[in-house]
Design a protein around this motif. Structure first.
Motif, PDB file in Angstrom:
ATOM      1  N   ARG A   1      16.282  -3.754 -41.848  1.00 59.46           N
ATOM      2  CA  ARG A   1      17.195  -2.606 -41.901  1.00 59.46           C
ATOM      3  C   ARG A   1      18.111  -2.562 -40.680  1.00 59.46           C
ATOM      4  O   ARG A   1      19.318  -2.369 -40.805  1.00 59.46           O
ATOM      5  CB  ARG A   1      16.408  -1.303 -41.993  1.00 59.46           C
ATOM      6  CG  ARG A   1      15.600  -1.158 -43.263  1.00 59.46           C
ATOM      7  CD  ARG A   1      14.823   0.135 -43.235  1.00 59.46           C
ATOM      8  NE  ARG A   1      15.694   1.294 -43.401  1.00 59.46           N
ATOM      9  CZ  ARG A   1      15.381   2.525 -42.993  1.00 59.46           C
ATOM     10  NH1 ARG A   1      14.252   2.746 -42.366  1.00 59.46           N
ATOM     11  NH2 ARG A   1      16.204   3.522 -43.205  1.00 59.46           N
ATOM     12  N   ALA A   2      17.523  -2.733 -39.488  1.00 59.78           N
ATOM     13  CA  ALA A   2      18.328  -2.657 -38.268  1.00 59.78           C
ATOM     14  C   ALA A   2      19.201  -3.891 -38.103  1.00 59.78           C
ATOM     15  O   ALA A   2      20.371  -3.796 -37.711  1.00 59.78           O
ATOM     16  CB  ALA A   2      17.418  -2.480 -37.050  1.00 59.78           C
ATOM     17  N   SER A   3      18.661  -5.076 -38.404  1.00 60.52           N
ATOM     18  CA  SER A   3      19.414  -6.311 -38.169  1.00 60.52           C
ATOM     19  C   SER A   3      20.575  -6.461 -39.128  1.00 60.52           C
ATOM     20  O   SER A   3      21.610  -7.039 -38.783  1.00 60.52           O
ATOM     21  CB  SER A   3      18.484  -7.527 -38.256  1.00 60.52           C
ATOM     22  OG  SER A   3      17.950  -7.663 -39.557  1.00 60.52           O
ATOM     23  N   GLN A   4      20.435  -5.938 -40.355  1.00 60.99           N
ATOM     24  CA  GLN A   4      21.527  -6.023 -41.317  1.00 60.99           C
ATOM     25  C   GLN A   4      22.602  -4.964 -41.083  1.00 60.99           C
ATOM     26  O   GLN A   4      23.602  -4.918 -41.797  1.00 60.99           O
ATOM     27  CB  GLN A   4      20.982  -5.952 -42.748  1.00 60.99           C
ATOM     28  CG  GLN A   4      20.194  -7.202 -43.123  1.00 60.99           C
ATOM     29  CD  GLN A   4      19.791  -7.272 -44.586  1.00 60.99           C
ATOM     30  OE1 GLN A   4      19.356  -8.318 -45.063  1.00 60.99           O
ATOM     31  NE2 GLN A   4      19.922  -6.183 -45.332  1.00 60.99           N
ATOM     32  N   ARG A   5      22.398  -4.169 -40.033  1.00 58.94           N
ATOM     33  CA  ARG A   5      23.418  -3.217 -39.580  1.00 58.94           C
ATOM     34  C   ARG A   5      23.790  -3.499 -38.117  1.00 58.94           C
ATOM     35  O   ARG A   5      24.287  -2.610 -37.412  1.00 58.94           O
ATOM     36  CB  ARG A   5      22.913  -1.780 -39.712  1.00 58.94           C
ATOM     37  CG  ARG A   5      22.727  -1.313 -41.166  1.00 58.94           C
ATOM     38  CD  ARG A   5      22.034   0.022 -41.207  1.00 58.94           C
ATOM     39  NE  ARG A   5      21.849   0.510 -42.567  1.00 58.94           N
ATOM     40  CZ  ARG A   5      22.474   1.575 -43.082  1.00 58.94           C
ATOM     41  NH1 ARG A   5      23.339   2.256 -42.342  1.00 58.94           N
ATOM     42  NH2 ARG A   5      22.242   1.963 -44.315  1.00 58.94           N
ATOM     43  N   ASP A   6      23.556  -4.718 -37.688  1.00 55.40           N
ATOM     44  CA  ASP A   6      23.833  -5.099 -36.304  1.00 55.40           C
ATOM     45  C   ASP A   6      25.353  -5.079 -36.065  1.00 55.40           C
ATOM     46  O   ASP A   6      26.092  -5.855 -36.683  1.00 55.40           O
ATOM     47  CB  ASP A   6      23.276  -6.500 -36.052  1.00 55.40           C
ATOM     48  CG  ASP A   6      23.396  -6.939 -34.597  1.00 55.40           C
ATOM     49  OD1 ASP A   6      24.125  -6.284 -33.827  1.00 55.40           O
ATOM     50  OD2 ASP A   6      22.764  -7.953 -34.242  1.00 55.40           O
ATOM     51  N   PRO A   7      25.841  -4.238 -35.159  1.00 55.74           N
ATOM     52  CA  PRO A   7      27.299  -4.169 -34.931  1.00 55.74           C
ATOM     53  C   PRO A   7      27.883  -5.432 -34.325  1.00 55.74           C
ATOM     54  O   PRO A   7      29.101  -5.625 -34.365  1.00 55.74           O
ATOM     55  CB  PRO A   7      27.449  -2.964 -33.989  1.00 55.74           C
ATOM     56  CG  PRO A   7      26.119  -2.820 -33.327  1.00 55.74           C
ATOM     57  CD  PRO A   7      25.104  -3.265 -34.332  1.00 55.74           C
ATOM     58  N   GLU A   8      27.043  -6.305 -33.770  1.00 58.53           N
ATOM     59  CA  GLU A   8      27.552  -7.566 -33.254  1.00 58.53           C
ATOM     60  C   GLU A   8      27.904  -8.545 -34.380  1.00 58.53           C
ATOM     61  O   GLU A   8      28.615  -9.518 -34.168  1.00 58.53           O
ATOM     62  CB  GLU A   8      26.524  -8.209 -32.322  1.00 58.53           C
ATOM     63  CG  GLU A   8      26.334  -7.456 -31.003  1.00 58.53           C
ATOM     64  CD  GLU A   8      25.435  -8.211 -30.050  1.00 58.53           C
ATOM     65  OE1 GLU A   8      24.902  -9.278 -30.444  1.00 58.53           O
ATOM     66  OE2 GLU A   8      25.257  -7.748 -28.909  1.00 58.53           O
ATOM     67  N   VAL A   9      27.409  -8.259 -35.584  1.00 60.98           N
ATOM     68  CA  VAL A   9      27.626  -9.143 -36.727  1.00 60.98           C
ATOM     69  C   VAL A   9      28.466  -8.464 -37.808  1.00 60.98           C
ATOM     70  O   VAL A   9      29.295  -9.102 -38.463  1.00 60.98           O
ATOM     71  CB  VAL A   9      26.275  -9.606 -37.318  1.00 60.98           C
ATOM     72  CG1 VAL A   9      26.475 -10.493 -38.548  1.00 60.98           C
ATOM     73  CG2 VAL A   9      25.459 -10.339 -36.255  1.00 60.98           C
ATOM     74  N   PHE A  10      28.263  -7.157 -37.980  1.00 58.25           N
ATOM     75  CA  PHE A  10      28.914  -6.430 -39.067  1.00 58.25           C
ATOM     76  C   PHE A  10      29.823  -5.346 -38.503  1.00 58.25           C
ATOM     77  O   PHE A  10      29.358  -4.427 -37.819  1.00 58.25           O
ATOM     78  CB  PHE A  10      27.857  -5.801 -39.991  1.00 58.25           C
ATOM     79  CG  PHE A  10      26.873  -6.791 -40.551  1.00 58.25           C
ATOM     80  CD1 PHE A  10      27.187  -7.564 -41.650  1.00 58.25           C
ATOM     81  CD2 PHE A  10      25.628  -6.967 -39.951  1.00 58.25           C
ATOM     82  CE1 PHE A  10      26.285  -8.483 -42.160  1.00 58.25           C
ATOM     83  CE2 PHE A  10      24.713  -7.878 -40.455  1.00 58.25           C
ATOM     84  CZ  PHE A  10      25.048  -8.644 -41.558  1.00 58.25           C
ATOM     85  N   ASP A  11      31.088  -5.443 -38.789  1.00 55.75           N
ATOM     86  CA  ASP A  11      32.039  -4.423 -38.384  1.00 55.75           C
ATOM     87  C   ASP A  11      31.770  -3.129 -39.157  1.00 55.75           C
ATOM     88  O   ASP A  11      31.515  -3.168 -40.362  1.00 55.75           O
ATOM     89  CB  ASP A  11      33.465  -4.908 -38.670  1.00 55.75           C
ATOM     90  CG  ASP A  11      34.517  -3.926 -38.191  1.00 55.75           C
ATOM     91  OD1 ASP A  11      34.415  -3.465 -37.039  1.00 55.75           O
ATOM     92  OD2 ASP A  11      35.427  -3.617 -38.975  1.00 55.75           O
ATOM     93  N   ALA A  12      31.809  -1.981 -38.445  1.00 50.96           N
ATOM     94  CA  ALA A  12      31.488  -0.688 -39.073  1.00 50.96           C
ATOM     95  C   ALA A  12      30.234  -0.834 -39.924  1.00 50.96           C
ATOM     96  O   ALA A  12      30.267  -0.671 -41.152  1.00 50.96           O
ATOM     97  CB  ALA A  12      32.665  -0.193 -39.905  1.00 50.96           C
ATOM     98  N   PRO A  13      29.092  -1.134 -39.317  1.00 47.15           N
ATOM     99  CA  PRO A  13      27.909  -1.571 -40.072  1.00 47.15           C
ATOM    100  C   PRO A  13      27.343  -0.548 -41.035  1.00 47.15           C
ATOM    101  O   PRO A  13      26.673  -0.917 -41.998  1.00 47.15           O
ATOM    102  CB  PRO A  13      26.894  -1.913 -38.977  1.00 47.15           C
ATOM    103  CG  PRO A  13      27.353  -1.150 -37.777  1.00 47.15           C
ATOM    104  CD  PRO A  13      28.836  -1.110 -37.863  1.00 47.15           C
ATOM    105  N   GLY A  14      27.590   0.729 -40.809  1.00 52.54           N
ATOM    106  CA  GLY A  14      27.063   1.736 -41.720  1.00 52.54           C
ATOM    107  C   GLY A  14      27.960   2.054 -42.886  1.00 52.54           C
ATOM    108  O   GLY A  14      27.631   2.895 -43.717  1.00 52.54           O
ATOM    109  N   THR A  15      29.101   1.373 -42.968  1.00 52.87           N
ATOM    110  CA  THR A  15      30.109   1.650 -43.988  1.00 52.87           C
ATOM    111  C   THR A  15      30.001   0.672 -45.151  1.00 52.87           C
ATOM    112  O   THR A  15      29.810  -0.530 -44.950  1.00 52.87           O
ATOM    113  CB  THR A  15      31.527   1.551 -43.378  1.00 52.87           C
ATOM    114  OG1 THR A  15      31.619   2.452 -42.268  1.00 52.87           O
ATOM    115  CG2 THR A  15      32.586   1.896 -44.401  1.00 52.87           C
ATOM    116  N   TRP A  16      30.136   1.200 -46.363  1.00 55.72           N
ATOM    117  CA  TRP A  16      30.161   0.370 -47.575  1.00 55.72           C
ATOM    118  C   TRP A  16      31.503  -0.339 -47.657  1.00 55.72           C
ATOM    119  O   TRP A  16      32.547   0.291 -47.732  1.00 55.72           O
ATOM    120  CB  TRP A  16      29.951   1.252 -48.795  1.00 55.72           C
ATOM    121  CG  TRP A  16      30.096   0.560 -50.117  1.00 55.72           C
ATOM    122  CD1 TRP A  16      31.248   0.351 -50.811  1.00 55.72           C
ATOM    123  CD2 TRP A  16      29.038   0.020 -50.937  1.00 55.72           C
ATOM    124  NE1 TRP A  16      30.985  -0.290 -52.000  1.00 55.72           N
ATOM    125  CE2 TRP A  16      29.642  -0.499 -52.110  1.00 55.72           C
ATOM    126  CE3 TRP A  16      27.666  -0.068 -50.791  1.00 55.72           C
ATOM    127  CZ2 TRP A  16      28.896  -1.101 -53.129  1.00 55.72           C
ATOM    128  CZ3 TRP A  16      26.923  -0.665 -51.800  1.00 55.72           C
ATOM    129  CH2 TRP A  16      27.536  -1.171 -52.953  1.00 55.72           C
TER     130      TRP A  16
END
Length: 392
Positions: free
Chosen positions: A309-324
């Motif tokens: 859950r946390a790693s797939q929302r890592d801001p170093e990898v995903f821009d705006a990680p909480g956004t669909w």
């Protein structure tokens, strides 16, 4: 960084805010159960490290559930997911050939037909339990096709999968006897199916495994263990990830209209649902030896938990990680594992989810939730508990 410098978090936490707050401070944390890895890059390193073993994690699940029956544990230790080294390779390679992307792509028409058959059976389109009417039916019928079992057995197969994996993955001790009883029932089921199939081999999964056993690549007990493992893994996880995909699409109606208007976006929507709400919230490994991850020492005998859950929302990898978002660069989901332990059935699961969304989008573009969809969250997994919709 040393072990005294890392943050401390609650073991088994389901609080995403707690995980993200700790991740902002450090890629690794400590808890009462071991090390907690919270970022994508180090998490991938953990999952790919040869000194961090997956096999013992399934035996730990038996420990946690209170399964002390030595015969169950012995047989469980024969499944590909619990084995290591040469034995794992010997059992995994034949399955990998059956489940590689090229082979799975040949199943598209079959899966599509199964999905439409399921949709044809729905009665009142104004009030549908999409979890039971769709998500639970597709994987079990696909499994019947793969092993050449009568489709009438699909409800039994779905029950067998849920009654083993459900208690085990949620550590629900109230369902411990259900697990024990169903384990033996499932073993009898696959044994009888294998025996019936021996005289009429074809190109299905059961026949392929029987040929492996006849060639001396599997013992009789390993053949039964593999068949039971395929049954369990083929159903439960795909059911819930399918339901999650629909839940994420429907909770914001504009998302559903996006895929209705452009079905080519469905695979991206499936990946985004997996990223934001994975079926598996945590994957864990046992350190068989002293290892280092990004220079951090992990002692032999330690348990290492990767927070999907946390790693797939890592801001170093995903821009705006909480956004669909459906325009993200392709990044493989942590949920399916990595290295020698990556999920063999991931391509089939994606095919089933994508075909389900595509069929519903084409036949019922006005699909909408009639109430909030609900889940049961544990640190290990997410289960969808309610998904009520109107198709028209």
């Amino acid at each position: 960084m040393t072990t005294t410098d890392v943050p401390w978090i609650t073991a088994d936490t389901t609080d995403l805010h707690e995980l993200e707050e700790a991740r902002d401070r450090s890629w690794i944390a400590r808890s009462d159960r071991g090390y907690e890895v919270l970022r994508y890059g180090p998490g991938l390193s953990v999952l790919e490290h040869p000194g961090l073993l997956k096999g013992p994690s399934f035996l730990k699940r038996l420990d946690d559930l209170g399964i002390v029956d030595g015969e169950i544990r012995r047989r469980w230790n024969q499944v590909v997911t619990t084995t290591e080294g040469d034995q794992r390779k010997r059992m995994r390679v034949p399955l990998a050939k059956l489940l590689r992307p090229m082979q799975i792509s040949k199943l598209r028409d079959t899966v599509r037909g199964i999905v439409h058959d399921v949709l044809d059976e729905i009665g009142d389109p104004a009030e549908v339990d999409l979890l039971q009417a769709l998500a639970w039916k597709i994987p079990s019928r696909v499994y019947c096709h793969l092993v050449s079992a009568p489709v009438e057995l699909a409800p039994t197969i779905a029950r067998l999968s849920d009654s083993v994996l459900g208690p085990l993955l949620t550590n629900d001790r109230g369902r411990r006897q259900e697990f024990v009883d169903t384990f033996w029932e499932g073993l009898d089921f696959v044994r009888e199916h294998i025996d019936a199939r021996r005289s009429n081999l074809g190109d299905d999964f059961t026949s392929a495994m029987i040929r492996q056993q006849l060639a001396g690549d599997l013992t009789e007990e390993e053949l039964h263990a593999e068949a039971l493992a395929i049954l369990q893994a083929s159903i439960d996880n795909t059911v819930h990830q399918t339901a999650i995909a629909f839940g994420k699409l429907l909770e914001e109606p504009s998302r559903w209209q996006d895929v209705v208007g452009d079905p080519a976006r469905i695979p991206a929507a499936t990946e985004e649902a997996i990223r934001l709400r994975p079926r598996f919230n945590t994957i864990f490994r046992l350190a068989a030896e002293d290892v280092e991850i990004d220079g951090f020492p992990i002692e032999a005998g330690s348990w290492v938990y990767v927070s999907v859950r946390a790693s797939q929302r890592d801001p170093e990898v995903f821009d705006a990680p909480g956004t669909w978002r459906l325009d993200r660069p392709a990044v493989r989901p942590m949920m399916f594992g990595a290295g020698p332990y990556n999920c063999l059935g991931q391509h089939l699961a994606r095919l089933e989810i994508n075909e389900a969304v595509l069929a519903v989008a084409r036949r019922f573009p006005g699909l909408r939730l009639t109430e909030d969809w609900t889940t049961r969250e544990t640190n290990a997994i997410t289960e969808v508990t309610r998904l009520r919709v109107a198709l028209v």
